[in-house]
Enzyme design. Sequence first.
Site: not given
Length: 816
Positions: A678, A682
């Site tokens: 994750d 980003k």
Amino acid sequence: MKILKFGGTSVGSAENIKTLLSIVANEKLQSNPVVVLSAMSGVTNLLTDMAEKAERGEDYNNGIKEIENKHFEVIRALLPAASQNPVFTRLKIFFNEIEDLLQSVANLQELSLQTKDQILSYGERCSTFMVSHIATQTIQNAIYVNGAEYIKTDNNFGQAKVNTELTEVLINDFYQTNNSKVLFVTGFISSNSAGRITTLGRGGSDYTAAVWAAALNAEEIQIWTDVNGMMTADPRMVKKAFSLPELSYTEAMELSYFGAKVIYPPTMIPAFMKKIPIVIKNTFQPEFEGTYIKSDAKSSNLPIKGISSIDQISIINLTGSGMVGKAGFSGRLFSLLSREQINVVLITQSSSEHSITFAVKPTDAAHAISFIQKEFELELDAKKLELPEVEGNLAVLAVVGENMKRTPGMSGRLFSALGRNGINVRAIAQGSSEYNISVIIGKDDLSKAVNAVHDAFFTDLKRTLNIFCLGTGNIGKTLFNQLKEQMPFLASNNDLQVKVAGISNTRKMIFNTNGLSLADWESELDTNGEPADLANFVERMKGLNLPNCVFVDNTASEAPIQYYQGIFESSISIVTCNKKGNSADFAQYKSFKNAARKFGVDFYYETNVGAGLPIIRTLKELMMSGDKVARIEAILSGTISYIFNNFKGDAGFYETVKEAQDLGYTEPDPRDDLNGKDFMRKMLILARDAGYPLEASDVKIDNILPEACLNASSVEDFYKELQANAPYFEDLKNKAKNDGKVLRYIGKLEDGKVNISLQMVDDSHPFYMLSGSDNIISFTTNRYKTRPLVVKGPGAGAEVTAAGVFSDIINVGQNH
Ligand code: ADP
Ligand code: ASP
Ligand code: MG
């Protein structure tokens, strides 16, 4: 003396006629007014419809019954039984005459304009005769006047031209002997020199009032209708339209010419010539002061007075290098059209002068083409002129106001509102008076266009954003709560009104163009929602074609991403916390950016990185102002931040992860946080925003976890492995401690490369002091070279994420 004209709705029911009569009685206290009346509402349309049916040989009898009922109902309600008969009898005679006329039309299957006028005239004759009789009960000396006898016109049936001199003499003669009476005059109808009925054009009762006013030098013309005067737009189309206190004759003329039906454009001419003020009043709110149309109208601060529109228009394009633009061509063209009685609504000519575009009513388009083909036969044969092209299904929108002349930037405002809403402009015309700019657009875009342009010009009013929200999980729910709480603030401080026009989750979806209630959207969705269908949700959103529209994706799902491109192409902005779109392949990321730019809409995704923290925005502003990013370092996972900020002293790694899970900071399987995937997404989005065309595979991720922990088959086993590997983690911790450092899992972008790795940092590093579950990001740039620019704060959780989505929505609003 005043002229009082009452429109169709004002004579449309017993109740309304009572109100009308009390207005007349009140006026009579000053002096005897002349009262001009329209047909009861709907009657002129019904008569037209019946005449056309008769011509086609269809049955028209229901229409007659309907007209009869409308009138008889009023008579029964407002006249005592004893006085009803004479009125019934007279109206019956009228209805028989209508029937005879329709019968002849049906026999001949032919409807001339002359016969049509004759048939339509009964609308005004019936209503006026009936109302004048009812009036006699309360108003002394009320009499019925067939206005057709006093307004004399040419033979242009359907839209006759008044012979002013003769008309003024006739009206004056009649008035001389009748000025002690209250005259109830039929509007709309007139007659030619042979005494045949003519009409003054649809909506022409207003004109009748002006003709009488000019002939009698009346002090004022009152147009009593069903709205609060002339408004900034048609209130049926624009809910935020408001009443205008004053207009000049020219402004009123332009607004009505382009569709503001509330007053018939020719009405202004006799009033202007004799400087008689016109006031438009509301029968249903007599205390409303009205809109004054007069020569010394005070100037106002409004940039424009109003926006009007005609929703049925066709354009005809003429091109030809050998013809169009040559001296005399347009002269010939437009005298031809005028000779053939084709009304040209608007003309534009390209500066190259090789083409002329003009707009006409759709019913005139075919005639216009055939007249042109006949007139310019030789030129067409010689190919000096191309065959004329017609385009239909169009509308005209006009912005009108004298202030436009003095204010630069008016057309800019108009076109940017249209552009932002994806409205294609087919042709443009600016009157040389600069009182009006008109554009031709697709008919389906009209309502959206008028509303968007209204928002753009009347900025004192709240602008409206229409949002369509996908996802009602934590973030979606919280967003609705925040919106509900902030509504009054937004209205008063940002002049912004956010309407939730659609909501969908995976189960249900619901729409409401007036805005769903934020207090009970949940039960509304549950009880009245339809089964969810994402493709349909998106199509419906596009189909509603609302102005200033935003699609808000509050999901974490792949499913909506495939619709983004099409949404941008429909000129709808997107706000999303969903990272899936921007972190998939670079080509897709790029195509979203390009589409948003191309279609002039916004794509805001601040919450893709660090929830509501201003990270994306900061980076964008640095880049836009020409700064260059040398390095970005970041901790962009609240979970990882929490774990390493607390993995110190006596705390073991296993205990720290467990504690994070118990506090609800982790995914159900903590490895989904600890594997760095994750975080990678980003960093990838940041790198792309910083100008690097990277793919996910270009990001190097160092594992925090030993293989055994990663491969454990269940969460339970994973924890066991963490315990078993305690020495490995202790070792890392102690190594750092001995060097006066702490462990941090840091994402880094440098020289166009991204890696995420476990590092030991000392107290000179901005991440050393990080605590709790905060996110942190430091930008080292040309400008922030020696000391980086740091953004730090809570970077996860529904409240801050929803707040970030909220502020993106508001930012879209600011751009409108
Ligand atoms: P009447 O029968 O009284 O003559 P009309 O139907 O001819 O009334 O005109 C009034 C209608 O004009 C209103 O009901 C309104 O919907 C429409 N209208 C269109 N544009 C405007 C505008 N700019 N301001 C006010 N009314 C408008
Ligand atoms: N009754 C006519 C019409 O409907 C005239 C008017 O109402 O002004 O057009
Ligand atoms: Mg009217």
